[in-house]
Write a protein that holds these residues in place. Structure first.
Motif, PDB file in Angstrom:
ATOM      1  N   LEU A 121      40.196  36.295  36.873  1.00 36.87           N
ATOM      2  CA  LEU A 121      38.804  35.921  36.580  1.00 36.87           C
ATOM      3  C   LEU A 121      38.099  36.720  37.872  1.00 36.87           C
ATOM      4  O   LEU A 121      38.379  36.821  38.930  1.00 36.87           O
ATOM      5  N   PRO A 122      36.970  37.093  37.555  1.00 34.00           N
ATOM      6  CA  PRO A 122      35.996  37.256  38.717  1.00 34.00           C
ATOM      7  C   PRO A 122      35.597  36.716  39.835  1.00 34.00           C
ATOM      8  O   PRO A 122      36.284  35.344  39.338  1.00 34.00           O
ATOM      9  N   GLY A 123      35.628  37.011  40.817  1.00 30.72           N
ATOM     10  CA  GLY A 123      35.025  35.622  42.103  1.00 30.72           C
ATOM     11  C   GLY A 123      34.573  34.645  42.194  1.00 30.72           C
ATOM     12  O   GLY A 123      33.489  34.907  41.059  1.00 30.72           O
ATOM     13  N   GLY A 124      35.274  33.568  42.685  1.00 25.65           N
ATOM     14  CA  GLY A 124      34.333  32.653  42.045  1.00 25.65           C
ATOM     15  C   GLY A 124      34.307  31.269  41.160  1.00 25.65           C
ATOM     16  O   GLY A 124      34.350  30.126  41.002  1.00 25.65           O
ATOM     17  N   LYS A 180      39.879  40.401  34.417  1.00 22.54           N
ATOM     18  CA  LYS A 180      38.092  40.638  34.385  1.00 22.54           C
ATOM     19  C   LYS A 180      38.167  41.321  36.140  1.00 22.54           C
ATOM     20  O   LYS A 180      37.232  42.684  36.528  1.00 22.54           O
ATOM     21  N   HIS A 181      39.498  40.404  37.144  1.00 26.35           N
ATOM     22  CA  HIS A 181      38.609  40.750  37.986  1.00 26.35           C
ATOM     23  C   HIS A 181      40.048  42.388  38.942  1.00 26.35           C
ATOM     24  O   HIS A 181      40.454  41.574  38.989  1.00 26.35           O
ATOM     25  N   TYR A 237      46.317  29.290  34.567  1.00 25.38           N
ATOM     26  CA  TYR A 237      44.888  29.120  35.068  1.00 25.38           C
ATOM     27  C   TYR A 237      44.579  29.825  36.306  1.00 25.38           C
ATOM     28  O   TYR A 237      45.826  31.094  36.602  1.00 25.38           O
ATOM     29  N   ASP A 238      43.201  30.371  36.907  1.00 29.26           N
ATOM     30  CA  ASP A 238      42.636  30.660  38.147  1.00 29.26           C
ATOM     31  C   ASP A 238      41.910  30.754  37.869  1.00 29.26           C
ATOM     32  O   ASP A 238      40.829  29.892  37.748  1.00 29.26           O
ATOM     33  N   ASN A 239      41.066  31.257  39.484  1.00 26.37           N
ATOM     34  CA  ASN A 239      40.475  30.534  40.404  1.00 26.37           C
ATOM     35  C   ASN A 239      40.110  31.729  41.382  1.00 26.37           C
ATOM     36  O   ASN A 239      40.655  32.720  41.786  1.00 26.37           O
ATOM     37  N   GLY A 240      39.064  31.089  42.048  1.00 31.33           N
ATOM     38  CA  GLY A 240      38.527  32.174  43.542  1.00 31.33           C
ATOM     39  C   GLY A 240      39.702  32.914  43.889  1.00 31.33           C
ATOM     40  O   GLY A 240      39.969  33.917  45.248  1.00 31.33           O
ATOM     41  N   ASP A 241      41.444  31.595  44.315  1.00 31.30           N
ATOM     42  CA  ASP A 241      42.356  32.184  44.941  1.00 31.30           C
ATOM     43  C   ASP A 241      43.309  33.446  43.925  1.00 31.30           C
ATOM     44  O   ASP A 241      43.703  34.183  44.561  1.00 31.30           O
TER      45      ASP A 241
END
Length: 185
Positions: free
Chosen positions: A59-62, A79-80, A168-172
């Motif tokens: 995922l893109p940032g944030g 995407k990131h 799962y993905d997040n800003g990290d």
């Protein structure tokens, strides 16, 4: 490389001037210079193609999200993309396409949490090569794997989420896919 071409040209020029300036000698020299220029251009193109590397996360940032579960396997689209040297990874499809025949190394990490399982295959064209898989009844879980593959020009490599699993993905950016050309063949 520049030194080698320069020395070769210097030697050719020296041998022509020692023989005298004839039309035949000038034509041969021009032909040799043209040949050397073509070789330099080919080497420059090969050098550019040999620079292939990418790193991507889901995922893109944030952003934060769980992907899956799905009833059937699904291609993960990362995407990131902080690095995409050679532009061989497509962030719209999640697919890496080999620009040159060679040995490539790929790594992928999947992350999930909660009661369940996470699993993702590395796929070459339509063949599932290796899986990263983890099952846990609670908490966070992750799995990683890597593979070195011989690819032909146009071969595709991507990560496929196994059916009924989640990531799962997040800003990290814990869910990642990376690859690079080790050497052309």
């Amino acid at each position: 490389m520049k030194v080698s071409v320069s020395v070769t040209l210097w030697l050719l020029l020296g041998s022509v001037s020692a023989q005298g300036s004839t039309d035949t000698g000038e034509a041969e020299l021009k032909a040799e210079v043209d040949k050397l220029k073509a070789e330099v251009d080919t080497l420059k193109q090969q050098q550019q193609v040999q620079q292939v590397a990418f790193s991507a996360s889901l995922l893109p940032g944030g952003q934060t999200a769980t992907t899956g579960p799905f009833n059937s396997p699904a291609t993960l689209i990362y995407k990131h993309v902080p690095t995409n040297i050679g532009n061989a990874y497509n962030s719209n499809t999640g697919v890496f396409t080999a620009p040159v025949r060679g040995a490539y190394h790929f790594e992928w990490t999947i992350y999930a949490y909660g009661d369940g399982k996470t699993g993702a295959w590395l796929v070459k064209n339509s063949e599932q090569v290796f899986i990263a898989y983890e099952y846990q009844t609670a908490g966070t879980m992750s799995a990683s794997n890597g593979a070195t593959l011989l690819l032909e020009v146009g071969d595709v490599v991507f990560v496929r989420l196994a059916a009924t699993t989640t990531v799962y993905d997040n800003g990290d950016h814990p869910t990642t896919f990376s690859g690079h050309l080790l050497f052309p063949m």
